[in-house]
Design a protein around this motif. Sequence first.
Motif, PDB file in Angstrom:
ATOM      1  N   ALA A 211       2.757 -16.348  -2.313  1.00  0.00           N
ATOM      2  CA  ALA A 211       3.200 -15.490  -1.213  1.00  0.00           C
ATOM      3  C   ALA A 211       2.284 -15.649  -0.008  1.00  0.00           C
ATOM      4  O   ALA A 211       1.057 -15.654  -0.145  1.00  0.00           O
ATOM      5  N   ARG A 212       2.886 -15.732   1.180  1.00  0.00           N
ATOM      6  CA  ARG A 212       2.076 -15.815   2.395  1.00  0.00           C
ATOM      7  C   ARG A 212       1.488 -14.446   2.717  1.00  0.00           C
ATOM      8  O   ARG A 212       0.312 -14.318   3.009  1.00  0.00           O
ATOM      9  N   GLN A 213       2.328 -13.411   2.695  1.00  0.00           N
ATOM     10  CA  GLN A 213       1.878 -12.030   2.866  1.00  0.00           C
ATOM     11  C   GLN A 213       2.628 -11.158   1.871  1.00  0.00           C
ATOM     12  O   GLN A 213       3.850 -11.273   1.737  1.00  0.00           O
ATOM     13  N   VAL A 214       1.893 -10.267   1.199  1.00  0.00           N
ATOM     14  CA  VAL A 214       2.513  -9.489   0.135  1.00  0.00           C
ATOM     15  C   VAL A 214       1.776  -8.166  -0.051  1.00  0.00           C
ATOM     16  O   VAL A 214       0.570  -8.077   0.206  1.00  0.00           O
ATOM     17  N   ARG A 215       2.528  -7.139  -0.457  1.00  0.00           N
ATOM     18  CA  ARG A 215       1.950  -5.846  -0.820  1.00  0.00           C
ATOM     19  C   ARG A 215       2.665  -5.347  -2.068  1.00  0.00           C
ATOM     20  O   ARG A 215       3.775  -5.782  -2.383  1.00  0.00           O
ATOM     21  N   VAL A 216       2.030  -4.411  -2.766  1.00  0.00           N
ATOM     22  CA  VAL A 216       2.631  -3.831  -3.959  1.00  0.00           C
ATOM     23  C   VAL A 216       3.398  -2.568  -3.574  1.00  0.00           C
ATOM     24  O   VAL A 216       2.870  -1.700  -2.883  1.00  0.00           O
ATOM     25  N   LEU A 217       4.636  -2.463  -4.027  1.00  0.00           N
ATOM     26  CA  LEU A 217       5.476  -1.303  -3.781  1.00  0.00           C
ATOM     27  C   LEU A 217       5.331  -0.335  -4.949  1.00  0.00           C
ATOM     28  O   LEU A 217       5.630  -0.668  -6.094  1.00  0.00           O
ATOM     29  N   GLY A 218       4.831   0.867  -4.670  1.00  0.00           N
ATOM     30  CA  GLY A 218       4.644   1.856  -5.724  1.00  0.00           C
ATOM     31  C   GLY A 218       5.759   2.879  -5.734  1.00  0.00           C
ATOM     32  O   GLY A 218       6.949   2.533  -5.716  1.00  0.00           O
ATOM     33  N   SER A 219       5.405   4.144  -5.713  1.00  0.00           N
ATOM     34  CA  SER A 219       6.401   5.205  -5.727  1.00  0.00           C
ATOM     35  C   SER A 219       6.940   5.515  -4.334  1.00  0.00           C
ATOM     36  O   SER A 219       7.744   6.425  -4.170  1.00  0.00           O
ATOM     37  N   ARG A 220       6.492   4.778  -3.319  1.00  0.00           N
ATOM     38  CA  ARG A 220       6.984   4.872  -1.938  1.00  0.00           C
ATOM     39  C   ARG A 220       6.734   6.249  -1.331  1.00  0.00           C
ATOM     40  O   ARG A 220       7.496   6.717  -0.492  1.00  0.00           O
ATOM     41  N   HIS A 221       5.623   6.883  -1.754  1.00  0.00           N
ATOM     42  CA  HIS A 221       5.356   8.219  -1.241  1.00  0.00           C
ATOM     43  C   HIS A 221       4.379   8.222  -0.071  1.00  0.00           C
ATOM     44  O   HIS A 221       3.877   9.264   0.321  1.00  0.00           O
TER      45      HIS A 221
ATOM     46  N   GLY B  36      -1.223   3.764  -6.409  1.00  0.00           N
ATOM     47  CA  GLY B  36      -1.055   4.161  -5.017  1.00  0.00           C
ATOM     48  C   GLY B  36      -1.861   5.382  -4.656  1.00  0.00           C
ATOM     49  O   GLY B  36      -2.453   5.453  -3.570  1.00  0.00           O
ATOM     50  N   ALA B  37      -1.907   6.358  -5.567  1.00  0.00           N
ATOM     51  CA  ALA B  37      -2.668   7.576  -5.299  1.00  0.00           C
ATOM     52  C   ALA B  37      -4.155   7.282  -5.212  1.00  0.00           C
ATOM     53  O   ALA B  37      -4.858   7.786  -4.327  1.00  0.00           O
ATOM     54  N   VAL B  38      -4.650   6.469  -6.135  1.00  0.00           N
ATOM     55  CA  VAL B  38      -6.068   6.126  -6.146  1.00  0.00           C
ATOM     56  C   VAL B  38      -6.435   5.328  -4.900  1.00  0.00           C
ATOM     57  O   VAL B  38      -7.458   5.582  -4.254  1.00  0.00           O
ATOM     58  N   ALA B  39      -5.603   4.370  -4.535  1.00  0.00           N
ATOM     59  CA  ALA B  39      -5.909   3.485  -3.401  1.00  0.00           C
ATOM     60  C   ALA B  39      -6.015   4.226  -2.091  1.00  0.00           C
ATOM     61  O   ALA B  39      -6.665   3.755  -1.155  1.00  0.00           O
ATOM     62  N   THR B  40      -5.375   5.402  -1.983  1.00  0.00           N
ATOM     63  CA  THR B  40      -5.376   6.169  -0.735  1.00  0.00           C
ATOM     64  C   THR B  40      -6.202   7.452  -0.819  1.00  0.00           C
ATOM     65  O   THR B  40      -6.145   8.286   0.075  1.00  0.00           O
ATOM     66  N   ALA B  41      -6.969   7.616  -1.908  1.00  0.00           N
ATOM     67  CA  ALA B  41      -7.818   8.802  -2.105  1.00  0.00           C
ATOM     68  C   ALA B  41      -7.003  10.092  -2.144  1.00  0.00           C
ATOM     69  O   ALA B  41      -7.446  11.142  -1.679  1.00  0.00           O
TER      70      ALA B  41
END
Length: 423
Positions: free
Chosen positions: A40-50, A116-121
């Motif tokens: 992938a050239r650019q990629v992110r992980v899609l979580g619960s989309r919250h 996702g929750a951990v990554a954003t504190a």
Amino acid sequence: MTEAPVALATTNWAGNHTYRATELHRPESLAELQETITNARQVRVLGSRHSFTAIGDSAELLSLEAMTSDRVDVSSDRRTVTVDAGLRYGELAAALHREGLALHNLASLPHISIAGAVATATHGSGVGNGNLATAVAGLELVTSSGELVRCARGDADFDGMVVGLGALGAVTRMTLDVEPAFDVQQRVFEQLPWDTLYGNLDEVLSAGYSVSLFTGLGPSVDMIWVKSRTDVAGSPAGDLFGAIEAATERHPLPGIDPAPTTAQLGSPGRWSDRLPHFRMGFTPSNGNEIQSEYLLPRTAGVEALEVLRSLAHRIRPLLQVCEIRTVAADELWMSTAYGEPTLGLHFTWLPAQAEVEELLVELEARLLPLGARPHWGKLFLADAATLAPRYPRHADFLALVDRLDPRRAFRNDWLERHVLDVG
């Protein structure tokens, strides 16, 4: 073989952001995930989309659902469990219940993913409770080169990797601190005068294991939700500094049916059925909203509340409810509670993006000088140059990003604007 990319035309949970990605990958194994990321050239992980911004967007997105099970691997001393990072907290709580174990805290919604929750504190409340990221004892992630990196508490980069904002790689597994299961009872108190709150702020916020205040910025604080562990004495009943205990169950938003909320009225229940505000099986919160939050030093609490009340005439037309809560200090580099106990001012807005952003210009002009740090997963305006000085290890985090993602695959415009581009 990695599943072929599929077209993606969807929004985040709130509907205020439409993903620009046109490809969504669903790897079923670690090897497939590594291959997908490498290509992938650019990629992110899609979580619960919250999240309420473009923090999770990219040209290509990854879903880890096919790699996620509700199995928990319990350590021999029963102090930690290792789980798939894509698991949602409500699902994790059910798995921990089967083992007689608990987390130290939960956020107001159990629907969000662990990674996702951990990554954003993301956090719950409680003067003695760190945010959800502080429960992380170890993690595994796949970098943009396809390398699987493992890091544990005490390792040199650990404190920088936990609240990683998705900028370091795709987190696949996490080891979390746990403790024996406990019960909680929840009571709601109503109509606390502002002057009483100002004079007893620390005492009110310390009235239970987890305390949240809800207000529409009217003549008084509308509600105080007090969650108390049953194995700790001192649960309030009757009144709280003059606020009277509610005789029926309440929803944080005035006039809304309380059916989606967790049980109140002092009825004891398992930790996972009381610490969130909302039950797993219901639509979380109001479901038609935008959210912002600012975390300030608790020492600036009264001054920050006075700012809100002075702007009430501007805030109230766009506000559904404001929640006031606390988070204990930690040492995670990009945590909004880094280095000091914090007071969180959380806003649930009407779904009026342009008007909310216009208001945030004024709100941030008043709160940022008090030391406010915006919640990474919610709507705010401040840029990286403004926010960097609020994080003493910000430069170290940038170096870590460069080292783990030298080809810049996990970067996006949002990260550049709000985190990485310090000018």
